[in-house]
Motif scaffolding. Structure first.
Motif, PDB file in Angstrom:
ATOM      1  N   VAL A 196      47.338  38.310  36.593  1.00 16.00           N
ATOM      2  CA  VAL A 196      46.634  39.275  37.431  1.00 16.00           C
ATOM      3  C   VAL A 196      47.538  39.553  38.629  1.00 16.00           C
ATOM      4  N   ASP A 197      47.522  40.777  39.098  1.00 16.65           N
ATOM      5  CA  ASP A 197      48.337  41.165  40.250  1.00 16.65           C
ATOM      6  C   ASP A 197      47.662  40.638  41.509  1.00 16.65           C
ATOM      7  N   LEU A 198      48.076  39.465  41.953  1.00 17.69           N
ATOM      8  CA  LEU A 198      47.430  38.795  43.071  1.00 17.69           C
ATOM      9  C   LEU A 198      47.788  39.430  44.408  1.00 17.69           C
ATOM     10  N   GLU A 199      48.771  40.326  44.422  1.00 17.07           N
ATOM     11  CA  GLU A 199      49.067  41.077  45.646  1.00 17.07           C
ATOM     12  C   GLU A 199      48.059  42.201  45.831  1.00 17.07           C
ATOM     13  N   THR A 200      47.640  42.818  44.721  1.00 15.02           N
ATOM     14  CA  THR A 200      46.669  43.920  44.796  1.00 15.02           C
ATOM     15  C   THR A 200      45.243  43.402  44.830  1.00 15.02           C
ATOM     16  N   CYS A 327      39.253  38.927  43.346  1.00 15.53           N
ATOM     17  CA  CYS A 327      38.672  39.537  44.546  1.00 15.53           C
ATOM     18  C   CYS A 327      37.486  38.739  45.081  1.00 15.53           C
ATOM     19  N   GLY A 328      37.187  37.612  44.456  1.00  9.54           N
ATOM     20  CA  GLY A 328      36.095  36.767  44.916  1.00  9.54           C
ATOM     21  C   GLY A 328      34.730  37.239  44.481  1.00  9.54           C
ATOM     22  N   ARG A 329      34.664  37.936  43.337  1.00 11.71           N
ATOM     23  CA  ARG A 329      33.390  38.450  42.853  1.00 11.71           C
ATOM     24  C   ARG A 329      32.956  37.709  41.585  1.00 11.71           C
ATOM     25  N   PRO A 330      31.678  37.318  41.508  1.00  8.79           N
ATOM     26  CA  PRO A 330      31.185  36.665  40.293  1.00  8.79           C
ATOM     27  C   PRO A 330      31.123  37.656  39.141  1.00  8.79           C
ATOM     28  N   VAL A 331      31.226  37.161  37.928  1.00 10.17           N
ATOM     29  CA  VAL A 331      31.286  37.995  36.729  1.00 10.17           C
ATOM     30  C   VAL A 331      30.193  37.567  35.757  1.00 10.17           C
ATOM     31  N   VAL A 332      29.527  38.552  35.165  1.00 18.25           N
ATOM     32  CA  VAL A 332      28.671  38.312  34.008  1.00 18.25           C
ATOM     33  C   VAL A 332      29.374  38.939  32.814  1.00 18.25           C
ATOM     34  N   ALA A 333      29.650  38.157  31.784  1.00 23.40           N
ATOM     35  CA  ALA A 333      30.445  38.636  30.648  1.00 23.40           C
ATOM     36  C   ALA A 333      29.853  38.137  29.341  1.00 23.40           C
ATOM     37  N   THR A 334      30.233  38.798  28.266  1.00 25.19           N
ATOM     38  CA  THR A 334      29.812  38.375  26.935  1.00 25.19           C
ATOM     39  C   THR A 334      30.508  37.064  26.567  1.00 25.19           C
ATOM     40  N   ASP A 335      29.770  36.183  25.939  1.00 25.54           N
ATOM     41  CA  ASP A 335      30.303  34.895  25.512  1.00 25.54           C
ATOM     42  C   ASP A 335      31.079  35.086  24.210  1.00 25.54           C
ATOM     43  N   VAL A 336      32.292  35.631  24.339  1.00 25.25           N
ATOM     44  CA  VAL A 336      33.070  35.970  23.149  1.00 25.25           C
ATOM     45  C   VAL A 336      34.551  35.968  23.503  1.00 25.25           C
ATOM     46  N   HIS A 384      40.248  30.146  40.542  1.00 25.65           N
ATOM     47  CA  HIS A 384      40.557  30.197  39.101  1.00 25.65           C
ATOM     48  C   HIS A 384      41.577  31.290  38.809  1.00 25.65           C
ATOM     49  N   ALA A 385      41.362  32.486  39.361  1.00 22.60           N
ATOM     50  CA  ALA A 385      42.252  33.615  39.077  1.00 22.60           C
ATOM     51  C   ALA A 385      43.652  33.382  39.636  1.00 22.60           C
ATOM     52  N   ALA A 386      43.742  32.635  40.733  1.00 25.39           N
ATOM     53  CA  ALA A 386      45.046  32.399  41.357  1.00 25.39           C
ATOM     54  C   ALA A 386      46.000  31.649  40.432  1.00 25.39           C
ATOM     55  N   ARG A 387      45.475  30.995  39.398  1.00 22.40           N
ATOM     56  CA  ARG A 387      46.332  30.282  38.437  1.00 22.40           C
ATOM     57  C   ARG A 387      47.028  31.243  37.481  1.00 22.40           C
ATOM     58  N   PHE A 388      46.537  32.492  37.413  1.00 18.92           N
ATOM     59  CA  PHE A 388      47.038  33.419  36.400  1.00 18.92           C
ATOM     60  C   PHE A 388      47.947  34.480  37.021  1.00 18.92           C
ATOM     61  N   SER A 389      49.064  34.039  37.551  1.00 11.71           N
ATOM     62  CA  SER A 389      50.010  35.008  38.117  1.00 11.71           C
ATOM     63  C   SER A 389      50.879  35.585  37.005  1.00 11.71           C
TER      64      SER A 389
END
Length: 409
Positions: A196-200, A327-336, A384-389
Motif C-alpha cells: 500500500v502507498d503509505l505516503e498517500t 487511513c485508520g478506518r475499520p473495514v467490513v469485508a466478505t469472508d473470502v 496492520h497496513a504499515a507492514r505492507f509497504s
C-alpha cells in the motif's frame, strides 16, 4: 513486465484499471529505486500516446500495437495476444538488443501470461507470472447470475502454470489455490504480498476531510471504492443500507453511503441498474454515486468515512481494504479469498460470511453504533497496513526473480 490489457498509467477505477494497475506501477517504481531497469509493455489503445513513456527511476512504459489503437472489449483481447507477443519481440530486436538486455519476463494476468510464454521462449528467458485473479476461483465464488469466466481463460491459465518458471501469489492461500485448481507444484510458488502507498494513505483527521466535502460530523458514512461490476457487489451495500434504514429510523437523517467507481468489464451495464436499485429503496437522499477519484482525493474520502465496505465475491488480496486501514478506518469485508488476510476479523474490521444484506447491516450497524470499537479497529488497522509497504513487495519480487534466474533446484 507485460500488462497487455491495461496500462499502469491508467487511473484505477476506470474501465479495467484497478488493483493490478497499482500493483504493476508501484512494484516497477520500487524496483527502479533499487537500480533495476524495468520495461512495462501494454497494448496501445490510443494513437496519440508516445510509444515510450518514461515513468521515472529507470522505468518506462512501452505502447505495443495489437489490434486497433482504441478500446477493445475484454472478451476480444485473446485474439490479439499473438500479435502483441510478436510485436514485443520485434520491439526488443529493434530497441533493446545490445542496448539493455532483459534478464527475465514478468507477466501480469492471464492474457499477458500467454504472451509471456511466447516472448520468454523467443528470447530464452525465465518467465515469472502473477495471476492476480483466477478463472476457476472466480467461477467457484460467483453469484448464480454472474457471467462465467470462459474456457479459453481456464485453458490459458492452465498452460501458464505448466510453463512458468515461478508463480507469485498474494497469499499462502492463493498459492494453494494454484495447486488445487491448476496443478502448480510447490517449487514454482512464492508469496509476494501486495503493498500500500503509505505516503498517500495514512492515518488522518476526519473533521478536515468532512469539511472539504461539505459533510457533517454527525453523518454516519459508509464508503465503497471499486469498479462498478457484479464481482465488487456495491449493490450488497445498497441493500444493507436499506435494511439499516428500515430497522433504525433514528439513523435515517445521518446515514450515507458513498459509492466511488466507474463501470467495468463485459457486465458494465450492471452499473446502469444501480440508480434504479437506489430509487426502488427510496434512498436517493442517502446514497451518492461518484466517478473514480485520483488517489490524493480518494485518501480524503477514506478519511471522511466511518467505515469502508468491501463486499466483493472474490479478491486475490483486497487493496481497497488495505488502503482504508492505512487511513485508520475499520473495514467490513466478505469472508473470502485474500480479504481474510487484508482484514483481521475482530481486530481491524469485521468479516461477513456471504452477501445477505441483513448480515451486512448487522456488521455495519455494530461499527456505527460503537465508535470506540471503530476507533480501536482503525488504530489496529493502521498498524496492520504499515507492514505492507511496496518496498517489501519489491524485496519479495526480487527473491522470486533470483529463483527464476537460478533455474530448477
Amino acid at each position: 513486465m507485460l500488462s497487455l490489457h491495461t496500462s499502469p498509467l491508467d487511473p484505477p477505477g476506470v474501465g479495467d484499471a484497478g488493483g493490478l494497475n497499482v500493483y504493476v506501477y508501484e512494484l516497477a517504481r520500487r524496483l527502479g529505486s533499487r537500480g533495476v531497469q524495468v520495461d512495462i509493455f501494454t497494448r496501445r489503445r490510443t494513437p496519440d500516446v508516445p510509444e515510450v513513456v518514461p515513468a521515472g527511476g529507470g522505468v518506462r512504459v512501452v505502447q505495443i500495437p495489437a489490434g486497433p489503437a482504441e478500446a477493445v472489449a475484454k472478451e476480444r483481447l485473446p485474439e490479439l495476444v499473438d500479435e502483441f507477443a510478436a510485436n514485443v519481440l520485434a520491439w526488443h530486436a529493434t530497441h533493446a538488443a545490445g542496448e539493455q538486455e532483459w534478464d527475465l519476463i514478468h507477466s501480469h494476468y492471464w492474457l499477458s501470461g500467454i504472451a509471456g510464454i511466447t516472448v520468454a521462449e523467443g528470447l530464452q528467458l525465465p518467465l515469472v507470472h502473477t495471476m492476480h485473479t483466477m478463472a476457476r476461483v472466480k467461477n467457484a465464488n460467483r453469484a448464480g447470475d454472474h457471467l462465467v469466466e470462459p474456457d479459453v481463460r481456464e485453458d490459458g491459465e492452465t498452460r501458464i502454470v505448466e510453463q512458468a518458471d515461478v508463480l507469485t501469489a498474494n497469499t499462502a492461500d492463493e498459492a494453494q489455490e494454484l495447486v488445487r485448481h491448476y496443478g502448480a507444484v510447490q517449487e514454482q510458488l512464492t508469496v509476494v504480498p501486495p503493498g500500500v502507498d503509505l505516503e498517500t494513505f495514512h492515518p488522518c483527521a476526519q473533521l478536515q476531510s468532512r469539511r472539504q466535502y461539505g459533510l457533517a460530523m454527525s453523518d454516519k458514512i459508509i464508503l465503497f471504492v471499486g469498479r462498478l461490476q457484479p464481482l465488487k457487489a456495491p449493490d450488497v451495500l445498497i441493500d444493507a443500507v436499506a435494511e439499516l434504514v428500515r430497522r433504525r429510523p433514528d439513523l435515517d437523517d445521518q446515514l450515507k453511503l458513498i459509492i466511488i467507481g466507474s463501470p467495468s468489464g463485459p457486465e458494465s451495464t450492471y452499473a446502469d441498474a444501480l440508480p434504479d436499485t437506489i430509487r426502488d429503496h427510496g434512498l436517493e437522499d442517502r446514497i451518492i454515486v461518484r466517478p473514480h477519484s485520483p488517489r490524493p482525493e480518494l485518501f480524503r474520502w477514506y478519511c471522511a468515512a466511518n467505515v469502508v465496505g468491501v463486499p466483493s465475491y472474490n479478491e486475490s488480496f483486497g487493496l481497497v481494504a488495505l488502503e482504508a486501514q492505512a487511513c485508520g478506518r475499520p473495514v467490513v469485508a466478505t469472508d473470502v479469498g485474500g480479504l481474510r488476510y487484508a482484514v483481521h476479523d475482530g481486530e481491524t474490521g469485521l468479516l461477513v460470511a456471504g452477501h445477505d444484506p441483513v448480515l451486512w447491516a448487522d456488521a455495519l450497524e455494530k461499527l456505527l453504533d460503537e465508535p470506540e470499537l471503530a476507533r480501536e479497529f482503525g488504530r489496529n488497522g493502521a498498524l496492520h497496513a504499515a507492514r505492507f509497504s511496496w518496498d517489501n513487495t519489491a524485496a519479495a519480487a526480487l527473491d522470486a526473480y533470483a529463483r527464476a534466474l537460478a533455474g530448477p533446484s
